[in-house]
Design an enzyme around this catalytic site. Structure first.
Site, PDB file in Angstrom:
ATOM      1  N   SER A  37      24.332   5.786 -22.650  1.00  0.00           N
ATOM      2  CA  SER A  37      23.784   6.951 -22.326  1.00  0.00           C
ATOM      3  C   SER A  37      22.199   6.658 -21.883  1.00  0.00           C
ATOM      4  O   SER A  37      21.602   7.612 -21.187  1.00  0.00           O
ATOM      5  CB  SER A  37      23.928   8.219 -22.824  1.00  0.00           C
ATOM      6  OG  SER A  37      25.266   8.787 -22.708  1.00  0.00           O
ATOM      7  N   LYS A  84      20.935   7.226 -18.392  1.00  0.00           N
ATOM      8  CA  LYS A  84      20.477   8.267 -17.950  1.00  0.00           C
ATOM      9  C   LYS A  84      18.876   8.504 -17.761  1.00  0.00           C
ATOM     10  O   LYS A  84      18.470   9.446 -16.961  1.00  0.00           O
ATOM     11  CB  LYS A  84      20.903   9.615 -18.651  1.00  0.00           C
ATOM     12  CG  LYS A  84      22.280   9.815 -18.739  1.00  0.00           C
ATOM     13  CD  LYS A  84      22.840  11.080 -19.576  1.00  0.00           C
ATOM     14  CE  LYS A  84      24.340  11.331 -19.697  1.00  0.00           C
ATOM     15  NZ  LYS A  84      25.100  10.443 -20.446  1.00  0.00           N
ATOM     16  N   SER A  97      22.270  14.716 -23.839  1.00  0.00           N
ATOM     17  CA  SER A  97      22.920  13.755 -23.112  1.00  0.00           C
ATOM     18  C   SER A  97      24.364  14.381 -22.026  1.00  0.00           C
ATOM     19  O   SER A  97      25.407  13.570 -22.091  1.00  0.00           O
ATOM     20  CB  SER A  97      23.466  12.669 -23.745  1.00  0.00           C
ATOM     21  OG  SER A  97      23.458  11.281 -23.134  1.00  0.00           O
ATOM     22  N   LYS A 124      15.426   8.587 -25.172  1.00  0.00           N
ATOM     23  CA  LYS A 124      16.776   9.018 -24.670  1.00  0.00           C
ATOM     24  C   LYS A 124      17.792   8.198 -25.805  1.00  0.00           C
ATOM     25  O   LYS A 124      17.458   6.768 -25.891  1.00  0.00           O
ATOM     26  CB  LYS A 124      17.332   8.452 -23.107  1.00  0.00           C
ATOM     27  CG  LYS A 124      18.653   8.695 -22.925  1.00  0.00           C
ATOM     28  CD  LYS A 124      18.756  10.112 -22.630  1.00  0.00           C
ATOM     29  CE  LYS A 124      20.219  10.753 -22.483  1.00  0.00           C
ATOM     30  NZ  LYS A 124      20.839  10.769 -23.824  1.00  0.00           N
TER      31      LYS A 124
END
Length: 382
Positions: A61, A64, A121, A225
């Site tokens: 993720s 992202k 997320s 993130k």
């Protein structure tokens, strides 16, 4: 297997402030569990530490970050608004993995979806945003790859906007640092979301807790993130700011969640302990420059850009400047015309050179204007 991270001393090139390539000359003493890692300073883009930084790995993720970058670019350019309502397709609602359980036909503002992507997320929200911007996830992924190329992310191929497992969906710690820097440097309002520890959506009915625990437990944390899949293992891009310096620590393929966070903290600690970001200004305010044969007698100079210099701890007092500024300039003067330079030195070594520009244009006097000016001077002299 634990790896030793080697130190790459940042060599700042003139004006651009970017690091030069080269082998690491010394051992930092850090021991990391991650397969790949980098530490970058945001303002200059200098890489302070690198370990297997170009190894192509699954980012999970952390993907992202690019999704967020494209959304924030669209918001800041006025192409979309944070208040725009995003309609959820059946495809977006069926993403699975990390999600906020969007339902087909549900509507949610861009701002809430940004919150869900950064804090928990949400795969469903990432795809819904992609469709809102580009019409389909496929079209959005094409934009992701184009932007990656523009940023010099040569190790990267995106196949989706979520980071869900897909054969050939890869990037590197180096490339993650590049896109992380682009996001936090040019779109600082992303902090409104990346620094959230706990929040809610749907009027308080659905709780959110940040997957990045550094946001709560690391001093100065600003984001960014996390990511995990069984094949990618534990990844993250962690950002933190202290004393005016923001660092980006990227770790990939760490064996456990806890080790991922410990590696990120170790990298950030190392950066804050060994480097400082020094704001640089002229020793005195820039004095106006005389304009010969101009409709205005003077023009105000200004620095082309703010200047911050990355130095080793202990070198702060060794930063000096040398100002070269024209005594006068002949009209016409264009706005942005170069009038001089501010050179920045560390221990006598030139590290940066900032152009000094005209803050406004000055037109040239007409022939009658020249005679009028001469007459005025004669009368004043008399």
């Amino acid at each position: 297997m634990k790896k030793y991270v080697s130190l790459l001393l940042a060599a700042l090139v003139l004006a651009a402030g970017l690091p030069s390539a080269g082998a690491a000359p010394a051992d930092s003493g850090l021991t990391l569990s991650s397969a790949s890692a980098v530490l970058m300073e945001k303002e200059t883009g200098s890489f302070l530490l690198e370990e297997n930084s170009h190894e192509k790995l699954e980012p999970a993720s952390v993907t992202k970050i690019m999704t967020l970058l494209l959304v924030m670019e669209a918001v800041d350019a006025g192409r979309i608004s944070k208040d725009d309502m995003v309609s959820v397709s059946a495809y977006a609602a069926g993403m699975g993995g990390s999600q906020v359980y969007l339902e087909e036909g549900e509507q949610m503002p861009v701002s809430e979806m940004l919150k869900c992507v950064t804090v928990v997320s949400g795969n469903d929200c990432a795809v819904a945003l992609a469709e809102h911007l580009a019409g389909s996830e496929g079209a959005f992924v094409s934009q992701m790859n184009q932007r990656a190329q523009e940023l010099g992310m040569a190790d990267t191929t995106f196949l989706n906007c979520t980071g869900l497992p897909a054969q050939g969906h890869v990037t590197s710690a180096h490339d993650i640092a590049l896109m992380s820097r682009e996001l936090i440097l040019h779109h600082p309002s992303i902090r409104e979301y990346t620094t959230i520890w706990m929040d809610t959506i749907r009027g308080g009915e659905f709780g959110l807790t940040n997957t990045n625990r550094l946001v709560r437990f690391y001093e100065g944390a600003t984001g960014l993130k996390t990511g995990f899949t069984n094949s990618a293992m534990y990844c993250m891009s962690a950002t933190a700011e202290r004393n005016g310096m923001e660092l980006i620590a990227v770790v990939m393929k760490s064996p456990t969640s806890n080790q991922r966070f410990e590696d990120a903290k170790a990298l950030l600690d190392y950066g804050f302990a060994n480097y400082a970001s020094v704001p640089v200004y002229p020793d005195a305010p820039l004095a106006p420059v005389d304009v010969l044969l101009g409709v205005q007698a003077q023009v105000q100079p200004r620095l082309e850009r703010d200047c911050r210099l990355l130095v080793l701890r202990g070198e702060e007092a060794q930063v000096t400047t040398r100002l070269s500024l024209a005594e006068n300039v002949e009209a016409p003067v264009e706005q942005g015309q170069i009038l001089g330079t501010l050179e920045v030195y560390v221990s006598g070594e030139l590290r940066d050179s900032v152009p000094i520009l005209s803050a406004q244009p000055v037109d040239r006097l007409s022939v009658p204007g020249i005679f009028s000016q001469m007459l005025s001077r004669l009368l004043m002299a008399g």
